[in-house]
Scaffold this motif. Structure first.
Motif, PDB file in Angstrom:
ATOM      1  N   PHE A  86      23.428 -20.140 -56.398  1.00  0.00           N
ATOM      2  CA  PHE A  86      23.950 -18.956 -57.074  1.00  0.00           C
ATOM      3  C   PHE A  86      24.494 -19.389 -58.422  1.00  0.00           C
ATOM      4  CE2 PHE A  86      27.590 -15.943 -57.751  1.00  0.00           C
ATOM      5  CZ  PHE A  86      26.822 -14.818 -57.983  1.00  0.00           C
ATOM      6  N   ASP A  87      23.830 -18.984 -59.496  1.00  0.00           N
ATOM      7  CA  ASP A  87      24.141 -19.468 -60.840  1.00  0.00           C
ATOM      8  C   ASP A  87      24.145 -18.297 -61.814  1.00  0.00           C
ATOM      9  OD1 ASP A  87      24.368 -20.726 -63.276  1.00  0.00           O
ATOM     10  OD2 ASP A  87      22.437 -21.747 -63.170  1.00  0.00           O
ATOM     11  N   ILE A  88      25.329 -17.877 -62.263  1.00  0.00           N
ATOM     12  CA  ILE A  88      25.419 -16.697 -63.129  1.00  0.00           C
ATOM     13  C   ILE A  88      24.931 -16.982 -64.545  1.00  0.00           C
ATOM     14  CG2 ILE A  88      27.324 -15.764 -61.771  1.00  0.00           C
ATOM     15  CD1 ILE A  88      29.209 -16.528 -64.083  1.00  0.00           C
ATOM     16  N   THR A  89      24.663 -18.238 -64.873  1.00  0.00           N
ATOM     17  CA  THR A  89      24.125 -18.566 -66.202  1.00  0.00           C
ATOM     18  C   THR A  89      22.609 -18.710 -66.167  1.00  0.00           C
ATOM     19  OG1 THR A  89      24.326 -20.982 -65.914  1.00  0.00           O
ATOM     20  CG2 THR A  89      26.261 -19.801 -66.738  1.00  0.00           C
ATOM     21  N   ARG A  90      21.980 -18.387 -65.046  1.00  0.00           N
ATOM     22  CA  ARG A  90      20.539 -18.556 -64.912  1.00  0.00           C
ATOM     23  C   ARG A  90      19.808 -17.755 -65.998  1.00  0.00           C
ATOM     24  NH1 ARG A  90      17.591 -20.307 -60.745  1.00  0.00           N
ATOM     25  NH2 ARG A  90      19.395 -20.211 -59.327  1.00  0.00           N
ATOM     26  N   ALA A  91      18.955 -18.460 -66.747  1.00  0.00           N
ATOM     27  CA  ALA A  91      18.170 -17.800 -67.800  1.00  0.00           C
ATOM     28  C   ALA A  91      16.912 -18.611 -68.053  1.00  0.00           C
ATOM     29  CB  ALA A  91      18.997 -17.672 -69.086  1.00  0.00           C
ATOM     30  N   PRO A  92      15.759 -17.964 -68.052  1.00  0.00           N
ATOM     31  CA  PRO A  92      15.580 -16.538 -67.776  1.00  0.00           C
ATOM     32  C   PRO A  92      15.758 -16.241 -66.289  1.00  0.00           C
ATOM     33  CG  PRO A  92      13.454 -17.601 -67.994  1.00  0.00           C
ATOM     34  CD  PRO A  92      14.491 -18.659 -68.332  1.00  0.00           C
ATOM     35  N   ASN A  93      15.853 -14.969 -65.979  1.00  0.00           N
ATOM     36  CA  ASN A  93      16.044 -14.570 -64.587  1.00  0.00           C
ATOM     37  C   ASN A  93      15.152 -13.352 -64.297  1.00  0.00           C
ATOM     38  OD1 ASN A  93      16.940 -14.111 -62.000  1.00  0.00           O
ATOM     39  ND2 ASN A  93      19.111 -13.935 -62.522  1.00  0.00           N
TER      40      ASN A  93
ATOM     41  N   LEU B  56      34.512 -12.911 -69.624  1.00  0.00           N
ATOM     42  CA  LEU B  56      33.875 -11.804 -68.932  1.00  0.00           C
ATOM     43  C   LEU B  56      32.762 -11.170 -69.768  1.00  0.00           C
ATOM     44  CD1 LEU B  56      34.399 -10.676 -66.110  1.00  0.00           C
ATOM     45  CD2 LEU B  56      35.832  -8.904 -67.146  1.00  0.00           C
ATOM     46  N   ASP B  57      33.011 -10.977 -71.045  1.00  0.00           N
ATOM     47  CA  ASP B  57      32.000 -10.354 -71.911  1.00  0.00           C
ATOM     48  C   ASP B  57      30.719 -11.178 -71.962  1.00  0.00           C
ATOM     49  OD1 ASP B  57      33.627  -8.222 -72.503  1.00  0.00           O
ATOM     50  OD2 ASP B  57      34.451  -9.123 -74.318  1.00  0.00           O
TER      51      ASP B  57
ATOM     52  N   ALA C 167      32.539 -16.877 -51.964  1.00  0.00           N
ATOM     53  CA  ALA C 167      31.923 -18.121 -51.480  1.00  0.00           C
ATOM     54  C   ALA C 167      31.698 -19.146 -52.584  1.00  0.00           C
ATOM     55  CB  ALA C 167      30.595 -17.800 -50.799  1.00  0.00           C
ATOM     56  N   HIS C 168      31.692 -18.697 -53.844  1.00  0.00           N
ATOM     57  CA  HIS C 168      31.430 -19.588 -54.978  1.00  0.00           C
ATOM     58  C   HIS C 168      32.546 -19.452 -56.006  1.00  0.00           C
ATOM     59  CE1 HIS C 168      27.456 -18.766 -53.165  1.00  0.00           C
ATOM     60  NE2 HIS C 168      27.197 -20.021 -53.476  1.00  0.00           N
ATOM     61  N   PRO C 169      33.722 -19.997 -55.703  1.00  0.00           N
ATOM     62  CA  PRO C 169      34.866 -19.848 -56.608  1.00  0.00           C
ATOM     63  C   PRO C 169      34.624 -20.448 -57.991  1.00  0.00           C
ATOM     64  CG  PRO C 169      35.328 -21.470 -54.884  1.00  0.00           C
ATOM     65  CD  PRO C 169      34.072 -20.769 -54.491  1.00  0.00           C
ATOM     66  N   ASP C 170      33.750 -21.463 -58.082  1.00  0.00           N
ATOM     67  CA  ASP C 170      33.450 -22.030 -59.389  1.00  0.00           C
ATOM     68  C   ASP C 170      32.742 -21.017 -60.283  1.00  0.00           C
ATOM     69  OD1 ASP C 170      31.254 -22.165 -57.584  1.00  0.00           O
ATOM     70  OD2 ASP C 170      30.245 -23.617 -58.872  1.00  0.00           O
ATOM     71  N   GLN C 171      31.841 -20.241 -59.694  1.00  0.00           N
ATOM     72  CA  GLN C 171      31.139 -19.220 -60.465  1.00  0.00           C
ATOM     73  C   GLN C 171      32.079 -18.076 -60.847  1.00  0.00           C
ATOM     74  OE1 GLN C 171      27.572 -19.354 -61.411  1.00  0.00           O
ATOM     75  NE2 GLN C 171      28.360 -21.415 -61.062  1.00  0.00           N
ATOM     76  N   LYS C 172      33.008 -17.759 -59.960  1.00  0.00           N
ATOM     77  CA  LYS C 172      33.985 -16.718 -60.283  1.00  0.00           C
ATOM     78  C   LYS C 172      34.890 -17.169 -61.422  1.00  0.00           C
ATOM     79  CE  LYS C 172      37.623 -13.843 -58.307  1.00  0.00           C
ATOM     80  NZ  LYS C 172      38.420 -13.522 -57.098  1.00  0.00           N
ATOM     81  N   SER C 173      35.329 -18.422 -61.388  1.00  0.00           N
ATOM     82  CA  SER C 173      36.174 -18.954 -62.466  1.00  0.00           C
ATOM     83  C   SER C 173      35.434 -18.940 -63.795  1.00  0.00           C
ATOM     84  CB  SER C 173      36.628 -20.379 -62.134  1.00  0.00           C
ATOM     85  OG  SER C 173      37.460 -20.397 -60.994  1.00  0.00           O
ATOM     86  N   LEU C 174      34.148 -19.304 -63.765  1.00  0.00           N
ATOM     87  CA  LEU C 174      33.340 -19.271 -64.982  1.00  0.00           C
ATOM     88  C   LEU C 174      33.240 -17.848 -65.510  1.00  0.00           C
ATOM     89  CD1 LEU C 174      31.449 -20.668 -67.007  1.00  0.00           C
ATOM     90  CD2 LEU C 174      29.574 -20.315 -65.357  1.00  0.00           C
TER      91      LEU C 174
ATOM     92  N   GLY D 108      24.875 -11.631 -67.059  1.00  0.00           N
ATOM     93  CA  GLY D 108      24.129 -12.600 -66.267  1.00  0.00           C
ATOM     94  C   GLY D 108      24.560 -12.613 -64.818  1.00  0.00           C
ATOM     95  N   ALA D 109      25.851 -12.368 -64.571  1.00  0.00           N
ATOM     96  CA  ALA D 109      26.346 -12.335 -63.199  1.00  0.00           C
ATOM     97  C   ALA D 109      25.723 -11.168 -62.423  1.00  0.00           C
ATOM     98  CB  ALA D 109      27.870 -12.210 -63.203  1.00  0.00           C
ATOM     99  N   VAL D 110      25.614 -10.013 -63.066  1.00  0.00           N
ATOM    100  CA  VAL D 110      24.995  -8.855 -62.413  1.00  0.00           C
ATOM    101  C   VAL D 110      23.551  -9.169 -62.039  1.00  0.00           C
ATOM    102  CG1 VAL D 110      24.165  -6.502 -62.820  1.00  0.00           C
ATOM    103  CG2 VAL D 110      26.506  -7.127 -63.450  1.00  0.00           C
ATOM    104  N   GLU D 111      22.804  -9.784 -62.970  1.00  0.00           N
ATOM    105  CA  GLU D 111      21.399 -10.108 -62.691  1.00  0.00           C
ATOM    106  C   GLU D 111      21.277 -11.124 -61.566  1.00  0.00           C
ATOM    107  OE1 GLU D 111      19.014  -8.304 -64.094  1.00  0.00           O
ATOM    108  OE2 GLU D 111      20.681  -7.293 -65.114  1.00  0.00           O
ATOM    109  N   GLU D 112      22.180 -12.098 -61.526  1.00  0.00           N
ATOM    110  CA  GLU D 112      22.080 -13.119 -60.480  1.00  0.00           C
ATOM    111  C   GLU D 112      22.463 -12.568 -59.113  1.00  0.00           C
ATOM    112  OE1 GLU D 112      21.475 -17.277 -59.140  1.00  0.00           O
ATOM    113  OE2 GLU D 112      20.528 -15.664 -60.299  1.00  0.00           O
ATOM    114  N   VAL D 113      23.416 -11.645 -59.068  1.00  0.00           N
ATOM    115  CA  VAL D 113      23.727 -10.980 -57.805  1.00  0.00           C
ATOM    116  C   VAL D 113      22.500 -10.228 -57.300  1.00  0.00           C
ATOM    117  CG1 VAL D 113      25.054  -9.109 -56.743  1.00  0.00           C
ATOM    118  CG2 VAL D 113      26.221 -10.794 -58.174  1.00  0.00           C
TER     119      VAL D 113
END
Length: 407
Positions: free
Chosen positions: A339-346, A277-278, A265-272, A283-288
């Motif tokens: 949905f933001d995989i760069t969210r910090a802090p989380n 990946l490293d 649903a969020h291809p921009d976040q997947k591309s990021l 951060g992606a795991v925490e945001e999920v």
């Protein structure tokens, strides 16, 4: 119009998340606990704000986990006898079990099985490549957590199918309140008792074997973990395995399925994420975990009159800690519905709120999610959901029953 009593309704929890979020936002804005009547039984207070949930979780002497933390109704004695795990105990019993288990169920032990987790993830993706388009939940998300738990405990592979059958029966009958799933209450109680009995007897047999011939598995460690002169009893070992097999299995399975839904649903976040990946996978795991919140709530019961954030609760009243709502609290999370995989802090409550009942298996769940997502995204970057998920509709977990995928 959505109203407070919907929180005790299976129909409400079957609605799309966006609709449910409307009610929780309304309750948070009210900035006070809201009483939720429940047809056919006593109601409960909904704690929906981050600070409310954290405040109750940090005060277990007042907000008790007994007689149960995972149902709006108290379980029948036969079920309580088998399912009374640590999550539905208070100190000193909870503290004793937690001390014993935590000495063995450690990040170090999880790290020791890293090769097993990686090998299983690779095998699952090999099978996915061979199979082609399929149900992601059944063929990818489900095999990982339960097989790893069985491997850690030393359960023989010949018992895996029976463990899956028993845990599926418990999960199916436990997703709603036991008194609201249908008319055959006696039949449900029989199935639950039989399923828990199987898991307990499996551990009893394995425990007797490991007492005589210890091995490098978790059962051996738990049985020989002498803490202040005590180790787990046979019944406690059965309860712990039941908790791991049910709660540990379900949480990770749903989180992995939600990850595919969210990245589709969020291809921009997947591309990021794929761009580095490293850097972005942790951060992606925490945001999920924040966004999906696989375990939606836990219940507490007041041991005495107590005032929390200007509201006085009375002894015997029930409160429900809504982790899903706390994870959307506008006072804590900026743009909480994004949905933001760069969210910090989380500081999410994906594994429960801070306190003595914070999930003991959080390290294992994170490791499994990270390993599986890395394997999938490295080998099948085009993997995506091809239809909306078939949601389970239970009231305690944000579960996905089936999820078609292709690559």
């Amino acid at each position: 119009m959505l109203v407070e009593r919907d929180l005790a309704s299976l129909e409400f929890w079957a609605r799309p998340q966006a609709e449910r979020d409307v009610l929780f936002e309304k309750l948070r804005v009210a900035r006070e606990p809201v009483f939720c009547p429940r047809p056919g039984g006593p109601g409960f207070y909904a704690l929906t704000r981050y600070e409310q949930v954290a405040g109750a979780a940090r005060n277990p002497k007042v907000f008790s986990s007994e007689p149960t933390s995972s149902s709006l109704v108290d379980p029948a004695p036969p079920i309580r006898e088998f399912s009374g795990s640590m999550i539905s105990m208070d100190d000193p019993r909870h503290a004793r079990l937690r001390r014993i288990v935590s000495r063995s169920f450690t990040p170090r032990r999880v790290n020791k099985i890293a090769d097993d987790v990686a090998a299983l993830a690779a095998h699952i993706v090999d099978e996915l490549v061979r199979r082609g388009p399929c149900d992601f939940t059944a063929h990818v998300a489900t095999p990982m957590p339960l097989q790893i738990i069985c491997s850690m405990m030393g359960v023989p592979e010949s018992a895996y199918d029976d463990v899956v059958a028993a845990t599926n029966a418990i999960l199916t009958l436990g997703r709603g309140d036991l008194d609201s799933l249908g008319p055959d209450g006696e039949g449900r109680e029989t199935v639950l008792t039989e399923s828990f009995t199987y898991l307990h007897e499996l551990m009893a047999d394995l425990g007797r074997l490991r007492r005589e011939r210890p091995s490098d598995d978790l059962v051996s460690a738990l049985l020989h973990a002498n803490v202040d002169g005590e180790a787990l009893t046979e019944r406690e070992l059965g309860r712990f395995f039941s908790l791991l097999a049910v709660a540990g299995n379900e949480t990770t399975r749903h989180a992995l399925s939600h990850a595919l839904v969210l990245f589709t649903a969020h291809p921009d976040q997947k591309s990021l994420l794929l761009s580095d990946l490293d850097r972005h996978l942790p951060g992606a795991v925490e945001e999920v975990l924040r966004y999906a919140t696989p375990v939606t709530w836990m219940r507490r019961t007041l041991t005495r009159d107590h005032t929390l954030f200007e509201h006085t609760y009375r002894a015997g009243e029930k409160v429900v800690l809504y982790y899903n709502s706390a994870n959307r609290d506008e006072d804590v999370f900026k743009d909480p519905h994004t949905f933001d995989i760069t969210r910090a802090p989380n500081p999410h409550f994906g594994f429960g709120a801070p306190g003595p009942h914070f999930c003991l298996g959080s390290h294992l769940a994170r490791h499994e999610m990270t390993t599986m997502l890395r394997e999938l995204l490295t080998r099948l970057p085009g993997l995506h959901a091809t239809a909306e998920p078939d949601r389970e509709g239970g009231i305690i977990t944000n579960g996905i029953k089936a999820l078609p995928c292709a690559f």
